[in-house]
Design an enzyme around this catalytic site. Structure first.
Site, short mmCIF file in Angstrom:
data_model
loop_
_atom_site.label_atom_id
_atom_site.label_comp_id
_atom_site.label_asym_id
_atom_site.label_seq_id
_atom_site.Cartn_x
_atom_site.Cartn_y
_atom_site.Cartn_z
N TYR A 1 -2.30 19.19 9.45
CA TYR A 1 -2.74 18.14 10.37
C TYR A 1 -4.22 17.88 10.16
CZ TYR A 1 0.27 15.76 13.57
OH TYR A 1 1.16 14.88 14.10
N GLU B 1 -6.05 14.84 11.66
CA GLU B 1 -6.49 13.61 12.33
C GLU B 1 -8.01 13.52 12.28
OE1 GLU B 1 -4.65 13.88 16.16
OE2 GLU B 1 -2.86 12.82 15.51
N ASP C 1 -4.98 -9.12 0.35
CA ASP C 1 -3.98 -8.08 0.18
C ASP C 1 -3.57 -8.11 -1.30
OD1 ASP C 1 -1.71 -6.56 0.04
OD2 ASP C 1 -0.63 -7.63 1.63
N THR D 1 -1.28 -1.64 -1.54
CA THR D 1 -0.41 -0.48 -1.65
C THR D 1 -0.93 0.31 -2.84
OG1 THR D 1 1.07 -1.64 -3.16
CG2 THR D 1 1.66 -1.71 -0.84
N LYS E 1 2.49 0.22 -6.53
CA LYS E 1 3.04 -0.84 -7.38
C LYS E 1 2.36 -0.76 -8.76
CE LYS E 1 4.43 -3.24 -3.24
NZ LYS E 1 4.24 -4.37 -2.29
N ARG F 1 3.65 6.39 -2.93
CA ARG F 1 3.89 5.38 -1.91
C ARG F 1 2.80 5.48 -0.84
NH1 ARG F 1 7.76 2.17 -1.47
NH2 ARG F 1 8.47 2.96 -3.47
C1 LIG Z 1 4.50 -4.57 -0.98
C2 LIG Z 1 3.53 -5.35 -0.19
C3 LIG Z 1 3.11 -4.92 1.07
C4 LIG Z 1 3.76 -3.82 1.86
O1 LIG Z 1 3.73 -2.58 1.41
P1 LIG Z 1 4.61 -1.44 2.10
O2 LIG Z 1 3.99 -0.20 1.55
O3 LIG Z 1 6.02 -1.68 1.67
O4 LIG Z 1 4.44 -1.54 3.56
C5 LIG Z 1 2.12 -5.65 1.70
N1 LIG Z 1 1.60 -6.75 1.13
C6 LIG Z 1 2.00 -7.19 -0.07
C7 LIG Z 1 1.39 -8.42 -0.64
C8 LIG Z 1 3.00 -6.52 -0.76
O5 LIG Z 1 3.43 -6.99 -1.92
#
Ligand SMILES: *Cc1c(COP(=O)(O)O)cnc(C)c1O
Length: 442
Positions: free
Chosen positions: A65, A67, A222, A248, A251, A257
């Site tokens: 933990y 936090e 994002d 993220t 990807k 993840r």
């Molecule tokens: C995949 C994605 C997310 C979300 O990611 P998670 O880890 O699945 O919550 C957010 N924004 C964009 C543009 C994405 O492609």
């Protein structure tokens, strides 16, 4: 006399391997490894992490933990998790630039929740939703390639903010920056969200930054899909233009993840507070350790070569599919991602996903700009080359994959044809072994 090691204590941890302790879960994991090895992974948001990232993901830091933040924790015993979180933060800043990094978001969606919270007035996400101008957000239309967290009605973003969608032009299905500027001037949003989940072309973040400053809006980018390409400069970085950048880590960035936030100093305290205690409790320290490993990998020249190959492979795959007559949205790709509009064929996105799946080629159905079907059926499929490029596939394999996809898509679902394609897919995959060091047990 018995030694401590010989004592059997009731309720002690079973020291046996997973296969012995829980054969049902072990079997599912082993089969998943086999599935990943034997099929072609073309889902644009997926990738295969290195053995080192996998090892860190499964480490004892899952027990801890922590936090708070390094040096400011609510729990004792944090010296080792502090070390990995500092490594993750510093490596993220070395990769992307920016003033401040928060490596704690459990996912990309939670990074976006925290970023929006940090950029807007408090109280917006509680019961009384004020849909006034002040809470207006411009986000990319989901069916034009945006993400659920950019203002979809079923997501917190669309429920908590007055969202005005922008999108692509009908003419060439590329981002319509003039329309974005016009909307920004009319709607006076407090935040403009840039970035996408199904947009194949380069995004002009500098231009989005200009539009945001013209109307006094904050820019949130994002970069979830393209983070790996941004890390190596293969796609221009949003960091110089955005107030906050979210991503993220799993990807194109090829980490575990999870999520990551990079921001300007002026937003650092608000971002940290929004992540913890705003939306999350204890950070996933094993995942943060794995993020640190992945960021170090992304700083190597090999990762630069990898991202070059990812984009080149996507371009070869897109060209070959176009040569077979498929409608490539946006006229091609500058990234790892390809969107095919199937409306010039007999197939829906759902049909195509199912047919390709039977041939061991994994893709996802996806809505296309100016979609005419429900999202459960959809008129397109989305493809990506991050995972197959990690397996070291190149141009020749991309051409073969396009040909196999075409054969499957025009097969009419014939069992014999599909079985034959699946055999050839398996042969291809066997030539590019995945995790050979893990053996058959995983
Ligand atoms: C995949 C994605 C997310 C979300 O990611 P998670 O880890 O699945 O919550 C957010 N924004 C964009 C543009 C994405 O492609």
């Amino acid at each position: 006399m018995t030694t401590t090691a010989e004592k059997t204590v009731t309720g002690a941890l079973n020291p046996g391997p997973l296969q012995e302790v829980d054969p049902e879960v072990a079997t599912a994991i082993r089969r998943e490894l086999e599935r990943q090895r034997s099929g072609l992974e073309l889902i644009a948001s997926e990738n295969f992490v290195s053995r080192a990232v996998l090892e860190a993901t499964g480490c004892v830091m899952t027990n801890k933990y922590a936090e708070g933040y390094p040096g400011r924790r609510w729990y004792g015993g944090c010296e080792n998790v502090d070390a990995v979180e500092l490594l993750a933060q510093n490596r993220a800043l070395e990769l992307f630039g920016g003033d401040h990094a928060n490596a704690q978001p459990h996912s990309g969606s939670q990074a976006n929740m925290a970023a929006l919270q940090a950029l807007t007035e408090p109280g917006m996400l509680v019961t009384e939703i004020d849909r006034s101008r002040e809470h207006t957000v411009l986000g990319m239309n989901l069916s034009h390639g945006g993400h659920l967290t950019h203002g979809s009605a079923v997501n917190f973003s669309g429920r908590s903010y007055r969202v005005v969608p922008y999108g692509v032009r009908e003419l060439d299905r590329t981002l319509d920056y003039d329309e974005l500027r016009r909307l920004a001037q009319v709607e006076k949003p407090s935040v403009i969200i840039g970035g996408a989940s199904a947009y194949p072309r380069e995004i002009d973040f500098a231009r989005m930054g200009e539009i945001a400053s013209e109307v006094g809006a904050k820019l949130l980018v994002d970069m979830a899909h393209i983070a790996g390409l941004v890390a190596t400069g293969v796609h221009p970085s949003p960091v110089p233009y955005a107030d906050i950048v979210t991503t993220t880590t799993h990807k194109t960035l090829r980490g575990p993840r999870g999520g990551l936030i990079i921001c300007r100093e002026e937003h650092a305290a608000a971002v940290d507070k929004a992540v913890f205690p705003g939306f999350q409790g204890g950070p996933l320290m094993h995942a943060i350790a794995a993020k640190a490993v992945a960021f170090a990998e992304a700083l190597t020249p090999e990762f630069r070569e990898y991202t070059d190959r990812v984009v080149h492979n996507a371009q070869v795959l897109a060209d070959r599919l176009a040569a077979h007559g498929y409608d490539v949205v946006g006229g091609g790709t500058d990234t790892h991602l390809i969107l095919i509009d199937l409306r010039n064929t007999e197939l829906t996105g759902k049909d195509a996903e199912a047919l390709l799946g039977r041939a061991e080629i994994t893709v996802n159905k996806n809505t296309v700009p100016f979609e005419t079907r429900s999202p459960f059926v959809a008129s397109g499929i989305r493809l990506g080359t991050a995972a197959v490029s990690t397996r070291s596939m190149g141009e020749d394999e991309m051409c073969l994959i396009a040909d196999l996809m075409n054969e499957a898509l025009i097969s009419g679902g014939d069992d014999i044809i599909i079985a034959d394609i699946a055999d050839r897919v398996t042969t291809l995959c066997q030539a590019f072994p995945l995790y050979p060091e893990l053996g058959v047990e995983g």
